[in-house]
Design an enzyme around this catalytic site. Structure first.
Site, short mmCIF file in Angstrom:
data_model
loop_
_atom_site.label_atom_id
_atom_site.label_comp_id
_atom_site.label_asym_id
_atom_site.label_seq_id
_atom_site.Cartn_x
_atom_site.Cartn_y
_atom_site.Cartn_z
N HIS A 92 -2.81 -0.79 -3.90
CA HIS A 92 -4.24 -1.12 -4.33
C HIS A 92 -4.30 0.56 -4.80
O HIS A 92 -3.93 1.56 -4.18
CB HIS A 92 -5.02 -1.61 -3.69
CG HIS A 92 -4.43 -1.82 -2.39
ND1 HIS A 92 -5.11 -2.27 -0.45
CD2 HIS A 92 -3.93 -0.57 -1.27
CE1 HIS A 92 -4.20 -1.81 0.36
NE2 HIS A 92 -3.93 -0.75 0.20
N SER B 43 0.82 -0.76 -0.28
CA SER B 43 -0.28 -0.09 -0.07
C SER B 43 0.76 1.22 -0.02
O SER B 43 1.65 1.36 -0.98
CB SER B 43 -1.25 0.00 0.94
OG SER B 43 -1.59 0.84 1.32
#
EC number: 3.4.21.92
Length: 222
Positions: free
Chosen positions: A146, A121
């Site tokens: 993401h 992330s």
């Protein structure tokens, strides 16, 4: 006052499971003898002396401030020598990520980034944001990118609209940064982060997040 369960500034956390509270391994201290006498040291002090910053926690305001302070100090000590970020982090706050990322681009020394374990992330953005040609990962590293996560919202319609616009702005900012550092188009990044995209070290190299996969230094494992 309206309340939101979802905060785009603090919900850019990585991984496939919720981030658990952090616990700290008790670091050993030791005495080091130098030409100037003796001093008590711990592993993080020693790494800092070697211009290494270890990002081994969730990325929040506290850890971001610590990392930024270390980068600024190392720049002041010697602006011509590289700074190395070792990264093993599940991700964290988007604004904290941006504070670290902007400082990486702002300071004069080149920033080497090394993934050990995982860069998920927000941490994957830091990994990609190192100086081109100086971004690496160990062979069994896991890299995840993401879109900013949501947990649902409630409140007045105008508040929900404001938050929806903000999450889209953050997403576009994320896509633009990843496109800049990977050499891929914003459109491709946008498609890829619709769902969790999990990469091995070699796949991260092919994708453009890192430039090389580091070989083991033990001769028996090469």
């Amino acid at each position: 006052m309206s309340e939101f369960n979802f905060d785009p500034y603090r919900r850019y956390g990585g991984g496939m499971a919720p981030m658990a509270p952090q616990s700290r391994y008790v670091l050993p201290s030791y005495i080091e003898r130098t030409a100037y006498g003796v001093k008590e040291m711990n592993p993080y002090n020693k790494l800092f002396e070697e211009r290494i910053i270890f990002v081994g926690v969730q990325i929040d305001d506290t850890s971001a401030n610590d990392i930024i302070a270390q980068m600024m100090t190392l720049e002041h000590i010697d602006s011509d020598r590289d700074i190395t970020l070792y990264i093993n982090s599940p991700g964290g706050s988007f604004t904290s990520l941006m504070a670290i990322y902007d400082t990486m681009q702002f300071v004069r020394p080149d920033i080497q980034t090394v993934c050990v374990g995982q860069a998920a992330s927000a941490a994957a953005v830091l990994l990609a944001g190192g100086t081109k040609g100086k971004r690496t990962a160990l062979p069994n590293s896991r890299i995840l990118i993401h879109q900013p996560a949501t947990e649902g919202t409630h409140g007045q319609a105008s508040d929900v609209e404001i938050m929806a616009n903000e999450i889209m702005r953050i997403r576009h900012q994320l896509e633009t940064i990843l496109a800049k550092h990977t050499g891929r188009s914003v459109e491709e990044i946008s498609r890829d982060i619709e769902r969790d995209k999990i990469l091995t070290a070699e796949e991260a190299k092919e994708y453009g997040i890192v430039d090389d996969v580091l070989p083991y230094r033990k001769a028996s494992l090469k």
